[in-house]
Motif scaffolding. Structure first.
Motif, PDB file in Angstrom:
ATOM      1  N   THR A   1       8.814  -7.669   8.937  1.00 28.88           N
ATOM      2  CA  THR A   1       8.273  -7.432   7.382  1.00 28.88           C
ATOM      3  C   THR A   1       7.599  -6.074   7.578  1.00 28.88           C
ATOM      4  O   THR A   1       6.966  -6.014   6.397  1.00 28.88           O
ATOM      5  N   GLY A   2       7.859  -5.318   8.424  1.00 25.43           N
ATOM      6  CA  GLY A   2       7.180  -4.011   8.421  1.00 25.43           C
ATOM      7  C   GLY A   2       5.707  -3.841   9.043  1.00 25.43           C
ATOM      8  O   GLY A   2       5.457  -4.877   9.468  1.00 25.43           O
TER       9      GLY A   2
ATOM     10  N   LYS B   1       5.066   4.483   4.400  1.00 23.32           N
ATOM     11  CA  LYS B   1       4.792   3.663   3.528  1.00 23.32           C
ATOM     12  C   LYS B   1       5.010   1.933   3.965  1.00 23.32           C
ATOM     13  O   LYS B   1       5.567   1.824   5.035  1.00 23.32           O
ATOM     14  N   GLU B   2       4.408   1.193   3.304  1.00 22.11           N
ATOM     15  CA  GLU B   2       4.178  -0.350   3.646  1.00 22.11           C
ATOM     16  C   GLU B   2       5.955  -0.583   3.066  1.00 22.11           C
ATOM     17  O   GLU B   2       6.255   0.016   2.134  1.00 22.11           O
ATOM     18  N   LEU B   3       6.424  -1.621   3.634  1.00 21.21           N
ATOM     19  CA  LEU B   3       7.850  -2.081   3.274  1.00 21.21           C
ATOM     20  C   LEU B   3       7.732  -3.124   2.050  1.00 21.21           C
ATOM     21  O   LEU B   3       7.006  -4.135   2.181  1.00 21.21           O
ATOM     22  N   SER B   4       8.121  -2.651   0.803  1.00 21.32           N
ATOM     23  CA  SER B   4       7.844  -3.767  -0.202  1.00 21.32           C
ATOM     24  C   SER B   4       9.211  -4.557  -0.164  1.00 21.32           C
ATOM     25  O   SER B   4      10.214  -4.003   0.405  1.00 21.32           O
TER      26      SER B   4
ATOM     27  N   VAL C   1      13.655  -8.106  14.164  1.00 15.58           N
ATOM     28  CA  VAL C   1      14.859  -7.087  13.756  1.00 15.58           C
ATOM     29  C   VAL C   1      14.252  -6.574  12.508  1.00 15.58           C
ATOM     30  O   VAL C   1      13.623  -7.044  11.988  1.00 15.58           O
ATOM     31  N   THR C   2      14.907  -5.218  12.437  1.00 16.29           N
ATOM     32  CA  THR C   2      14.836  -4.660  10.965  1.00 16.29           C
ATOM     33  C   THR C   2      16.010  -3.982  10.717  1.00 16.29           C
ATOM     34  O   THR C   2      16.986  -4.142  11.459  1.00 16.29           O
ATOM     35  N   THR C   3      16.053  -3.569   9.547  1.00 16.01           N
ATOM     36  CA  THR C   3      17.331  -3.033   9.060  1.00 16.01           C
ATOM     37  C   THR C   3      17.301  -1.488   8.911  1.00 16.01           C
ATOM     38  O   THR C   3      15.956  -0.778   8.972  1.00 16.01           O
ATOM     39  N   TYR C   4      18.321  -0.559   9.020  1.00 18.51           N
ATOM     40  CA  TYR C   4      18.256   0.804   8.818  1.00 18.51           C
ATOM     41  C   TYR C   4      17.831   1.023   7.329  1.00 18.51           C
ATOM     42  O   TYR C   4      16.869   2.026   7.468  1.00 18.51           O
ATOM     43  N   GLY C   5      17.923   0.362   6.283  1.00 20.62           N
ATOM     44  CA  GLY C   5      17.391   0.697   5.123  1.00 20.62           C
ATOM     45  C   GLY C   5      15.912   0.408   5.145  1.00 20.62           C
ATOM     46  O   GLY C   5      15.087   0.900   4.543  1.00 20.62           O
ATOM     47  N   ASP C   6      15.437  -0.639   5.997  1.00 23.07           N
ATOM     48  CA  ASP C   6      13.859  -1.338   5.845  1.00 23.07           C
ATOM     49  C   ASP C   6      13.220  -0.035   6.530  1.00 23.07           C
ATOM     50  O   ASP C   6      12.348   0.600   6.185  1.00 23.07           O
TER      51      ASP C   6
END
Length: 134
Positions: free
Chosen positions: A102-103, A115-118, A25-30
């Protein structure tokens, strides 16, 4: 920001969400952090709500609130996630430490203009809210 500006992000948002693998899963913010260029969690939520018939190809169920909370109502999101092997705690929240994506890979992000997810960006998100999809 106007609605037409928000909709300019939608295709980019969908492209990112399509990268989230089954079982994660991922988040809206991610998603917003990966899209960048002023995109925020609320825009991602609006994009998910505007999927319509595209909900078959874009795995909307894999986008959840930052705390692991399912943010849709009446759409069997939990059932879909459980079918993919996603685990939940006793409160009904996704076990984020285990199932959070993790992106995209750095190569994919660069090749597609994302962008990569930091770690610093993960978690920067608007408060959870109930979304009505479709």
């Amino acid at each position: 920001m106007s609605l037409s500006d928000e909709r300019g992000y939608y295709e980019r948002i969908y492209k990112v969400v399509e990268q989230v693998p089954s079982g994660k899963v991922t988040t809206y913010g991610d998603v917003a952090a990966i899209v960048a260029d002023g995109c925020d969690a609320r825009i991602v939520g609006h994009a998910m709500g505007a999927l319509g018939a595209r909900s078959v190809e874009v795995p909307w169920q894999r986008v959840i609130g930052r705390t692991g909370r399912i943010t849709t109502s009446g759409l069997h999101q939990r059932d879909r996630l459980e079918a993919e092997g996603i685990g939940f705690d006793e409160r009904g929240y996704v076990l984020m430490e285990q199932f959070r994506w993790t992106g995209p890979s750095p190569e994919w992000a660069q090749a597609h203009g994302f962008k990569e997810l930091s770690e610093a960006e993960a978690g920067e998100e608007a408060p959870d809210s109930q979304l009505r999809l479709f």
